[in-house]
Design a protein around this motif. Structure first.
Motif, PDB file in Angstrom:
ATOM      1  N   LEU A   1      -4.867   9.588  36.675  1.00 44.78           N
ATOM      2  CA  LEU A   1      -4.309   9.955  35.517  1.00 44.78           C
ATOM      3  C   LEU A   1      -3.778  11.454  35.656  1.00 44.78           C
ATOM      4  CD1 LEU A   1      -3.841  10.290  32.350  1.00 44.78           C
ATOM      5  CD2 LEU A   1      -6.251  10.768  32.113  1.00 44.78           C
ATOM      6  N   GLY A   2      -4.507  12.105  36.490  1.00 43.09           N
ATOM      7  CA  GLY A   2      -4.241  13.595  36.614  1.00 43.09           C
ATOM      8  C   GLY A   2      -2.978  13.658  37.527  1.00 43.09           C
ATOM      9  N   ASP A   3      -2.522  12.625  38.285  1.00 42.25           N
ATOM     10  CA  ASP A   3      -1.517  12.685  39.031  1.00 42.25           C
ATOM     11  C   ASP A   3      -0.370  12.868  38.093  1.00 42.25           C
ATOM     12  OD1 ASP A   3      -2.669  12.728  41.570  1.00 42.25           O
ATOM     13  OD2 ASP A   3      -2.624  10.453  41.465  1.00 42.25           O
ATOM     14  N   SER A   4      -0.075  12.125  37.136  1.00 43.22           N
ATOM     15  CA  SER A   4       0.851  12.106  36.246  1.00 43.22           C
ATOM     16  C   SER A   4       0.839  13.040  34.822  1.00 43.22           C
ATOM     17  CB  SER A   4       1.301  10.514  35.696  1.00 43.22           C
ATOM     18  OG  SER A   4       0.035  10.138  35.270  1.00 43.22           O
ATOM     19  N   ASP A   5      -0.313  13.279  34.645  1.00 46.96           N
ATOM     20  CA  ASP A   5      -0.567  14.142  33.326  1.00 46.96           C
ATOM     21  C   ASP A   5      -1.755  15.078  33.482  1.00 46.96           C
ATOM     22  OD1 ASP A   5      -0.981  14.907  30.766  1.00 46.96           O
ATOM     23  OD2 ASP A   5      -1.217  12.777  29.864  1.00 46.96           O
ATOM     24  N   LEU A   6      -1.856  15.983  34.278  1.00 45.02           N
ATOM     25  CA  LEU A   6      -2.718  16.736  34.623  1.00 45.02           C
ATOM     26  C   LEU A   6      -3.299  17.506  33.315  1.00 45.02           C
ATOM     27  CD1 LEU A   6      -4.471  18.209  36.814  1.00 45.02           C
ATOM     28  CD2 LEU A   6      -2.895  19.956  37.100  1.00 45.02           C
ATOM     29  N   PRO A   7      -2.222  18.237  32.461  1.00 44.48           N
ATOM     30  CA  PRO A   7      -3.087  18.775  31.370  1.00 44.48           C
ATOM     31  C   PRO A   7      -4.044  17.739  30.265  1.00 44.48           C
ATOM     32  CG  PRO A   7      -0.677  19.263  31.129  1.00 44.48           C
ATOM     33  CD  PRO A   7      -1.090  18.043  32.385  1.00 44.48           C
ATOM     34  N   THR A   8      -3.675  16.679  30.457  1.00 38.21           N
ATOM     35  CA  THR A   8      -4.667  15.779  29.574  1.00 38.21           C
ATOM     36  C   THR A   8      -6.104  15.627  30.563  1.00 38.21           C
ATOM     37  OG1 THR A   8      -3.122  14.266  28.487  1.00 38.21           O
ATOM     38  CG2 THR A   8      -5.099  13.148  28.965  1.00 38.21           C
ATOM     39  N   LEU A   9      -6.027  15.347  31.821  1.00 40.76           N
ATOM     40  CA  LEU A   9      -7.121  15.591  32.698  1.00 40.76           C
ATOM     41  C   LEU A   9      -7.827  16.645  32.483  1.00 40.76           C
ATOM     42  CD1 LEU A   9      -8.914  14.041  34.997  1.00 40.76           C
ATOM     43  CD2 LEU A   9      -7.605  15.402  36.548  1.00 40.76           C
ATOM     44  N   VAL A  10      -7.248  17.917  32.383  1.00 45.93           N
ATOM     45  CA  VAL A  10      -7.941  19.235  32.210  1.00 45.93           C
ATOM     46  C   VAL A  10      -8.486  19.115  30.978  1.00 45.93           C
ATOM     47  CG1 VAL A  10      -7.648  21.550  31.713  1.00 45.93           C
ATOM     48  CG2 VAL A  10      -6.346  20.689  33.764  1.00 45.93           C
ATOM     49  N   SER A  11      -8.100  18.693  30.008  1.00 45.52           N
ATOM     50  CA  SER A  11      -8.608  18.386  28.518  1.00 45.52           C
ATOM     51  C   SER A  11     -10.009  17.730  28.629  1.00 45.52           C
ATOM     52  CB  SER A  11      -7.765  17.860  27.380  1.00 45.52           C
ATOM     53  OG  SER A  11      -8.445  17.850  26.352  1.00 45.52           O
ATOM     54  N   LEU A  12      -9.846  16.442  29.499  1.00 46.58           N
ATOM     55  CA  LEU A  12     -10.899  15.572  29.498  1.00 46.58           C
ATOM     56  C   LEU A  12     -12.145  16.240  30.293  1.00 46.58           C
ATOM     57  CD1 LEU A  12      -9.078  12.190  29.944  1.00 46.58           C
ATOM     58  CD2 LEU A  12     -10.329  12.775  28.003  1.00 46.58           C
ATOM     59  N   VAL A  13     -11.899  16.690  31.389  1.00 40.70           N
ATOM     60  CA  VAL A  13     -12.868  17.099  32.370  1.00 40.70           C
ATOM     61  C   VAL A  13     -13.451  18.298  31.688  1.00 40.70           C
ATOM     62  CG1 VAL A  13     -12.022  16.316  34.277  1.00 40.70           C
ATOM     63  CG2 VAL A  13     -11.417  18.642  33.654  1.00 40.70           C
ATOM     64  N   ARG A  14     -13.050  19.175  30.790  1.00 38.18           N
ATOM     65  CA  ARG A  14     -13.674  20.209  30.051  1.00 38.18           C
ATOM     66  C   ARG A  14     -14.752  19.539  29.019  1.00 38.18           C
ATOM     67  NH1 ARG A  14      -8.623  24.722  29.054  1.00 38.18           N
ATOM     68  NH2 ARG A  14      -9.447  26.178  30.548  1.00 38.18           N
ATOM     69  N   ALA A  15     -13.939  18.545  28.321  1.00 32.05           N
ATOM     70  CA  ALA A  15     -14.944  17.980  27.348  1.00 32.05           C
ATOM     71  C   ALA A  15     -16.075  17.260  28.067  1.00 32.05           C
ATOM     72  CB  ALA A  15     -14.155  16.868  26.537  1.00 32.05           C
ATOM     73  N   TRP A  16     -15.862  16.382  29.079  1.00 33.39           N
ATOM     74  CA  TRP A  16     -16.952  15.987  29.817  1.00 33.39           C
ATOM     75  C   TRP A  16     -17.958  16.772  30.434  1.00 33.39           C
ATOM     76  CZ3 TRP A  16     -15.623  10.467  32.440  1.00 33.39           C
ATOM     77  CH2 TRP A  16     -14.754   9.877  31.557  1.00 33.39           C
ATOM     78  N   ALA A  17     -17.431  17.979  30.754  1.00 30.25           N
ATOM     79  CA  ALA A  17     -18.349  18.887  31.566  1.00 30.25           C
ATOM     80  C   ALA A  17     -19.623  19.458  30.642  1.00 30.25           C
ATOM     81  CB  ALA A  17     -17.839  20.148  32.160  1.00 30.25           C
ATOM     82  N   ASP A  18     -19.269  19.466  29.154  1.00 31.16           N
ATOM     83  CA  ASP A  18     -20.036  19.657  28.065  1.00 31.16           C
ATOM     84  C   ASP A  18     -21.003  18.365  27.454  1.00 31.16           C
ATOM     85  OD1 ASP A  18     -19.427  22.280  28.428  1.00 31.16           O
ATOM     86  OD2 ASP A  18     -18.073  22.261  27.017  1.00 31.16           O
ATOM     87  N   ASP A  19     -20.990  17.145  28.265  1.00 29.98           N
ATOM     88  CA  ASP A  19     -21.575  16.082  27.774  1.00 29.98           C
ATOM     89  C   ASP A  19     -22.923  16.413  28.091  1.00 29.98           C
ATOM     90  OD1 ASP A  19     -20.783  12.875  27.072  1.00 29.98           O
ATOM     91  OD2 ASP A  19     -22.809  13.119  28.225  1.00 29.98           O
ATOM     92  N   GLU A  20     -23.702  15.601  27.482  1.00 28.36           N
ATOM     93  CA  GLU A  20     -25.415  15.794  27.448  1.00 28.36           C
ATOM     94  C   GLU A  20     -25.539  15.079  28.849  1.00 28.36           C
ATOM     95  OE1 GLU A  20     -27.508  17.765  25.956  1.00 28.36           O
ATOM     96  OE2 GLU A  20     -25.498  18.539  24.898  1.00 28.36           O
TER      97      GLU A  20
END
Length: 232
Positions: free
Chosen positions: A105-124
């Motif tokens: 996904l990041g290969d074609s849409d890095l901004p979306t991946l960035v948004s996702l990993v930031r959210a997932w980094a705060d998962d419990e």
């Protein structure tokens, strides 16, 4: 390099119900290494109906293929929720496949991946945090200063979450898996932008035994040891 065009053509000619048998025959399992290249092909090619068939098959390899396909489609909230759940799967190949899909996904849409990993980094859950770090800490994705900065940020946030756990909880399998991944993710992030990454890495509190382990493991990676030996 593996030529994946034949696999793609053959998969497209199959009915959804025929995918599990095709994939299992070419999985490389049982064996030391699953067919990762085929998982990447499936991640891009599987439509929602195929994903459901693969999940219903309940085999490890077919589940991994489905997990990669969900990760690849995680810009859609419904697919993202299911990918996040599979990032916590007890089967390590399935967890790893989620990150493969996210990186695609990041290969074609890095901004979306960035948004996702930031959210997932705060998962419990430490396993979801681990998926966030592994997904973004991929050299081919870190070709800009901004992308490298995000990788450093995610490494910092997931490390902070690890050491915020009570000591007894850090011994749980999920936390140990996160720690193991952080044992190399930092080196990828720092090597992508040493100017920004080295000061953050140097500031890690090695008085904490888990942080000390993470730092030691990363310092052993060639990509980072070269920078540390020649900081200029």
């Amino acid at each position: 390099m593996v030529d994946t065009t034949l696999w793609l053509a053959e998969l497209k000619a199959l009915e959804a119900a025929e995918w599990p048998a095709y994939l299992n025959q070419r999985s490389g399992l049982p064996g030391p290494r699953a067919n990762i290249e085929l998982i990447a092909v499936v991640a891009r090619a599987a439509d929602p109906s195929v994903i459901e068939v693969l999940l219903a098959d309940d085999g490890e390899y077919t589940a991994a293929c489905a997990a990669a396909a969900l990760g690849y489609r995680a810009a859609d909230a419904a697919f993202e929720r299911r990918a996040r759940e599979l990032a916590k799967d007890e089967r390590w190949r399935v967890r790893e496949a989620v990150t493969i899909g996210l990186q695609l996904l990041g290969d074609s849409d890095l901004p979306t991946l960035v948004s996702l990993v930031r959210a997932w980094a705060d998962d419990e859950d430490p396993l979801v945090q681990r998926a966030a770090a592994v997904a973004i800490c991929e050299p081919r994705l870190l070709r800009t200063e901004e992308a490298a900065r995000i990788a450093i940020e995610v490494c910092q946030r997931t490390t902070d979450r690890l050491i915020a756990l009570p000591v007894q909880d850090r011994k749980a399998p999920a936390a140990r898996t996160l720690r193991k991944s952080l044992g190399y993710c930092w080196s990828v992030a720092v090597a992508a932008d040493p100017g920004a990454g080295l000061p953050v890495f140097a500031a890690l509190d090695t008085a904490d035994p888990d942080v000390a382990w993470i730092v030691t493991q990363n310092r052993r990676k060639k990509r980072l040891s070269k920078l540390l030996d020649n900081p200029g």
